[in-house]
Design an enzyme around this catalytic site. Structure first.
Site, mmCIF file in Angstrom:
data_model
loop_
_atom_site.group_PDB
_atom_site.id
_atom_site.type_symbol
_atom_site.label_atom_id
_atom_site.label_comp_id
_atom_site.label_asym_id
_atom_site.label_seq_id
_atom_site.Cartn_x
_atom_site.Cartn_y
_atom_site.Cartn_z
ATOM 1 N N GLY A 36 0.830 -1.209 0.000
ATOM 2 C CA GLY A 36 0.000 0.000 0.000
ATOM 3 C C GLY A 36 0.863 1.259 0.000
ATOM 4 N N HIS A 37 1.882 1.274 0.873
ATOM 5 C CA HIS A 37 2.786 2.438 0.915
ATOM 6 C C HIS A 37 3.552 2.565 -0.404
ATOM 7 C CE1 HIS A 37 2.702 1.297 5.336
ATOM 8 N NE2 HIS A 37 2.354 2.566 5.390
#
Ligand code: PAF
Length: 294
Positions: A36-37
């Protein structure tokens, strides 16, 4: 890739980048990075010349009894992932350097911070706004990217940018999910196997809501009931809230339309997880529904 810890050194580096006319992209994180990051970093990368990611577990956004002390940390692994994601500078400050003696903003000053997670986590968004304001001031980005998973946080930061007239483009990038649909989160690491199995019900519930909307359901009450019933099944899940708000105002709505965001929070075992869905799939301002690919 450079790793900078001292605030003064970071300010100097940013000054040099500015003099060189470089466009700074920024992804603030609390580390223990996951896909996600990395997707936020890819999003930012295409929109800047120099990509800065911060890794800082911000104490002021954790309430008493929350997981500040056990929040997962692995700086070595995070640095390797940042390097692969083509980050130019990791900013990894200490709490003492970030918080010499600045005041926290009061809840009243922060639009959209009172409902949803603001109720269950009093003071959380004050802590988020405090750290993001400080980081923006140090990093001076032209573009900053936040994840849709933390939708209320992203909306608060968008509004902060508008209200303070900050020359920063605040973008919201899509939630990245595990294969079975669970939204990626550093806190998923806390889940025991049975909890992890049952946690998939959160994204299943969002899918049910989206399908209901697509089939013409426009009653928020009906959709929330449907979601609540789905989450009532598994024995490790306790619902904190299921709410449908207007993305622009973050106020609960009775009738669904293209601005409706369904957001939920649930405690799975001992782990509090959040997730949300843009019911109509219409792209809101600053909001992207497509992931950037590597
Ligand atoms: O979303 C997060 O990880 C944090 O809330 C943030 C934006 C890095 C501020 O500490």
């Amino acid at each position: 890739m450079q790793i900078i810890s001292a605030v003064t050194e970071m300010r100097d580096a940013v000054e040099r980048l500015g003099l060189g006319g470089r466009r700074i992209g920024f992804v603030p994180t609390m580390g223990f990075l996951h896909e996600g990051h990395l997707s936020l970093m890819r999003h930012a990368r295409t929109r800047c010349d120099c990509l800065i990611a911060s890794i800082f577990v911000n104490p002021t956004q954790f309430g008493p009894g929350e997981d500040l002390d056990r929040y997962p940390r692995d700086f070595e692994r995070d640095s390797a992932l940042c390097s692969e994601a083509d980050v130019d500078i990791i900013f990894h400050p200490s709490a003492a350097d970030i918080y010499p003696d600045r005041q926290a903003p009061s809840a009243a000053e922060i639009p959209f911070a009172c409902g949803l997670c603001g109720v269950s986590r009093p003071g959380h968004f004050q802590g988020v706004v405090r750290i993001v304001t400080i980081l923006f001031d140090i990093v001076r980005p032209q573009v900053a990217v936040f994840g849709q998973k933390d939708a209320q946080q992203a909306r608060i930061i968008q509004q902060l940018q508008q209200d303070r007239g900050l020359a920063i483009e605040v973008l919201v990038a899509p939630t990245v999910r595990e294969k079975d649909g669970l939204a990626m989160s550093s806190r998923n690491a806390y889940l025991a196997p049975r909890e992890r199995e049952q946690a998939v019900c959160l994204s299943e519930a969002l899918d049910l809501a989206r399908s209901a909307y697509a089939q013409g359901e426009r009653s928020a009450e009906t959709v929330k009931r449907m979601v609540g019933e789905h989450l009532a099944g598994p024995d490790t899940i306790a619902v904190d809230y299921v709410e449908i708000v207007d993305w622009r105002t973050f106020k609960p709505v009775a009738d669904l339309d293209e601005w409706s965001l369904l957001a939920l929070a649930a405690v799975v075992g001992r782990t509090r997880l959040i997730d949300n869905v843009n019911l109509s799939g219409v792209e809101w301002p600053g909001f992207s529904l497509r992931s950037s690919t590597a």
